[in-house]
Design a protein around this motif. Structure first.
Motif, mmCIF file in Angstrom:
data_model
loop_
_atom_site.group_PDB
_atom_site.id
_atom_site.type_symbol
_atom_site.label_atom_id
_atom_site.label_comp_id
_atom_site.label_asym_id
_atom_site.label_seq_id
_atom_site.Cartn_x
_atom_site.Cartn_y
_atom_site.Cartn_z
ATOM 1 N N VAL A 39 0.834 -1.205 0.000
ATOM 2 C CA VAL A 39 0.000 0.000 0.000
ATOM 3 C C VAL A 39 0.871 1.257 0.000
ATOM 4 C CG1 VAL A 39 -1.623 1.330 1.430
ATOM 5 C CG2 VAL A 39 -2.023 -1.096 0.989
ATOM 6 N N GLU A 40 1.975 1.229 0.723
ATOM 7 C CA GLU A 40 2.903 2.372 0.746
ATOM 8 C C GLU A 40 3.632 2.526 -0.591
ATOM 9 O OE1 GLU A 40 3.505 4.771 3.079
ATOM 10 O OE2 GLU A 40 1.759 3.936 4.104
ATOM 11 N N TYR A 41 3.914 1.418 -1.250
ATOM 12 C CA TYR A 41 4.657 1.435 -2.514
ATOM 13 C C TYR A 41 3.822 1.912 -3.698
ATOM 14 C CZ TYR A 41 6.344 -0.651 -6.877
ATOM 15 O OH TYR A 41 6.701 -0.860 -8.174
ATOM 16 N N LEU A 42 2.575 1.509 -3.764
ATOM 17 C CA LEU A 42 1.760 1.737 -4.960
ATOM 18 C C LEU A 42 1.669 3.201 -5.408
ATOM 19 C CD1 LEU A 42 -1.072 -0.905 -4.559
ATOM 20 C CD2 LEU A 42 0.875 -0.929 -6.131
ATOM 21 N N PRO A 43 1.548 4.194 -4.514
ATOM 22 C CA PRO A 43 1.493 5.577 -5.002
ATOM 23 C C PRO A 43 2.781 6.033 -5.698
ATOM 24 C CG PRO A 43 0.689 5.463 -2.753
ATOM 25 C CD PRO A 43 1.277 4.121 -3.083
ATOM 26 N N TYR A 44 3.887 5.378 -5.415
ATOM 27 C CA TYR A 44 5.184 5.751 -5.995
ATOM 28 C C TYR A 44 5.584 4.863 -7.164
ATOM 29 C CZ TYR A 44 5.392 8.347 -1.695
ATOM 30 O OH TYR A 44 5.100 9.201 -0.668
ATOM 31 N N ARG A 45 4.783 3.859 -7.443
ATOM 32 C CA ARG A 45 5.083 2.888 -8.495
ATOM 33 C C ARG A 45 5.143 3.585 -9.855
ATOM 34 N NH1 ARG A 45 1.089 -0.770 -11.423
ATOM 35 N NH2 ARG A 45 2.346 -2.472 -12.197
ATOM 36 N N SER A 46 6.187 3.310 -10.602
ATOM 37 C CA SER A 46 6.295 3.832 -11.967
ATOM 38 C C SER A 46 5.281 3.122 -12.849
ATOM 39 C CB SER A 46 7.694 3.594 -12.528
ATOM 40 O OG SER A 46 8.644 4.298 -11.774
ATOM 41 N N LYS A 47 4.643 3.867 -13.725
ATOM 42 C CA LYS A 47 3.675 3.276 -14.645
ATOM 43 C C LYS A 47 4.397 2.271 -15.534
ATOM 44 C CE LYS A 47 0.285 4.317 -18.105
ATOM 45 N NZ LYS A 47 0.358 4.694 -19.466
ATOM 46 N N PRO A 48 3.876 1.056 -15.608
ATOM 47 C CA PRO A 48 4.532 0.041 -16.438
ATOM 48 C C PRO A 48 4.552 0.441 -17.918
ATOM 49 C CG PRO A 48 2.907 -0.961 -14.997
ATOM 50 C CD PRO A 48 2.719 0.509 -14.899
ATOM 51 N N ALA A 49 5.627 0.099 -18.579
ATOM 52 C CA ALA A 49 5.735 0.320 -20.020
ATOM 53 C C ALA A 49 4.750 -0.606 -20.740
ATOM 54 C CB ALA A 49 7.166 0.033 -20.482
ATOM 55 N N ASP A 50 4.456 -0.308 -21.966
ATOM 56 C CA ASP A 50 3.543 -1.152 -22.752
ATOM 57 C C ASP A 50 4.035 -2.594 -22.760
ATOM 58 O OD1 ASP A 50 1.934 0.991 -23.368
ATOM 59 O OD2 ASP A 50 2.879 1.365 -25.308
ATOM 60 N N GLY A 51 3.135 -3.498 -22.473
ATOM 61 C CA GLY A 51 3.463 -4.917 -22.494
ATOM 62 C C GLY A 51 4.090 -5.438 -21.214
ATOM 63 N N ILE A 52 4.297 -4.572 -20.230
ATOM 64 C CA ILE A 52 4.876 -4.998 -18.949
ATOM 65 C C ILE A 52 3.734 -5.203 -17.955
ATOM 66 C CG2 ILE A 52 6.420 -4.360 -17.049
ATOM 67 C CD1 ILE A 52 7.858 -4.906 -19.703
ATOM 68 N N HIS A 53 3.709 -6.360 -17.309
ATOM 69 C CA HIS A 53 2.617 -6.703 -16.393
ATOM 70 C C HIS A 53 3.123 -6.984 -14.987
ATOM 71 C CE1 HIS A 53 -0.169 -6.901 -19.763
ATOM 72 N NE2 HIS A 53 0.789 -7.530 -20.424
ATOM 73 N N ASN A 54 4.300 -6.482 -14.649
ATOM 74 C CA ASN A 54 4.882 -6.733 -13.336
ATOM 75 C C ASN A 54 4.320 -5.775 -12.294
ATOM 76 O OD1 ASN A 54 6.757 -7.605 -15.495
ATOM 77 N ND2 ASN A 54 7.853 -8.443 -13.758
ATOM 78 N N LEU A 55 4.138 -6.257 -11.084
ATOM 79 C CA LEU A 55 3.675 -5.408 -9.992
ATOM 80 C C LEU A 55 4.759 -4.426 -9.579
ATOM 81 C CD1 LEU A 55 1.505 -4.732 -7.904
ATOM 82 C CD2 LEU A 55 2.493 -6.512 -6.453
ATOM 83 N N ILE A 56 5.989 -4.893 -9.498
ATOM 84 C CA ILE A 56 7.105 -4.035 -9.099
ATOM 85 C C ILE A 56 7.856 -3.632 -10.362
ATOM 86 C CG2 ILE A 56 9.212 -3.873 -7.746
ATOM 87 C CD1 ILE A 56 7.985 -5.946 -5.851
ATOM 88 N N THR A 57 7.929 -2.317 -10.571
ATOM 89 C CA THR A 57 8.577 -1.801 -11.770
ATOM 90 C C THR A 57 9.731 -0.881 -11.385
ATOM 91 O OG1 THR A 57 7.041 0.059 -11.849
ATOM 92 C CG2 THR A 57 6.469 -1.876 -13.154
ATOM 93 N N VAL A 58 10.627 -0.684 -12.307
ATOM 94 C CA VAL A 58 11.730 0.256 -12.112
ATOM 95 C C VAL A 58 11.313 1.613 -12.679
ATOM 96 C CG1 VAL A 58 13.497 -1.546 -12.100
ATOM 97 C CG2 VAL A 58 12.861 -0.473 -14.254
ATOM 98 N N ARG A 59 12.135 2.605 -12.492
ATOM 99 C CA ARG A 59 11.796 3.976 -12.884
ATOM 100 C C ARG A 59 11.390 4.092 -14.348
ATOM 101 N NH1 ARG A 59 15.895 8.169 -10.768
ATOM 102 N NH2 ARG A 59 14.988 7.364 -8.872
ATOM 103 N N SER A 60 11.999 3.319 -15.230
ATOM 104 C CA SER A 60 11.693 3.394 -16.659
ATOM 105 C C SER A 60 10.389 2.687 -17.029
ATOM 106 C CB SER A 60 12.835 2.783 -17.468
ATOM 107 O OG SER A 60 12.917 1.390 -17.202
ATOM 108 N N GLY A 61 9.766 1.998 -16.063
ATOM 109 C CA GLY A 61 8.527 1.269 -16.330
ATOM 110 C C GLY A 61 8.745 -0.183 -16.684
ATOM 111 N N GLY A 62 9.992 -0.589 -16.717
ATOM 112 C CA GLY A 62 10.299 -1.986 -17.010
ATOM 113 C C GLY A 62 10.190 -2.844 -15.758
ATOM 114 N N PRO A 63 10.280 -4.151 -15.917
ATOM 115 C CA PRO A 63 10.201 -5.040 -14.759
ATOM 116 C C PRO A 63 11.476 -4.984 -13.924
ATOM 117 C CG PRO A 63 10.659 -6.298 -16.736
ATOM 118 C CD PRO A 63 10.439 -4.870 -17.166
ATOM 119 N N LEU A 64 11.340 -5.238 -12.644
ATOM 120 C CA LEU A 64 12.485 -5.330 -11.756
ATOM 121 C C LEU A 64 13.244 -6.607 -12.087
ATOM 122 C CD1 LEU A 64 13.904 -4.176 -9.198
ATOM 123 C CD2 LEU A 64 12.457 -5.713 -7.886
ATOM 124 N N ASP A 65 14.549 -6.521 -12.236
ATOM 125 C CA ASP A 65 15.383 -7.697 -12.492
ATOM 126 C C ASP A 65 15.261 -8.622 -11.292
ATOM 127 O OD1 ASP A 65 17.435 -9.583 -12.685
ATOM 128 O OD2 ASP A 65 18.838 -8.161 -13.547
#
Length: 78
Positions: A39-65
């Protein structure tokens, strides 16, 4: 996000998406502490890039390694 279900008790259920990102995967229960962190993370979550369906994303919108959390965990154990 569409596979994250609030059970109304401070616990949430999440299903890992299966083929074509349907909720066909295994159920996992997120306990209250994990839900609070989410709940604390979601407001700061980067919008996922097109085709990315990961809950945790990096700043660019890609998936976390997937190796990165393992590195963090290894460092906190010592």
């Amino acid at each position: 996000m569409r596979h994250l279900y609030n059970l109304g008790t401070g616990i949430r259920e999440i299903r890992a998406p299966g083929y074509a990102y349907r909720a066909a995967g295994k159920k996992h229960i997120l306990k209250p502490l994990t839900v609070a962190a989410l709940v604390e993370y979601l407001p700061y979550r980067s919008k996922p890039a097109d085709g990315i369906h990961n809950l945790i994303t990096v700043r660019s919108g890609g998936p976390l390694d997937s190796g990165y959390p393992n590195v963090l965990w290894a460092q906190t154990r010592y």
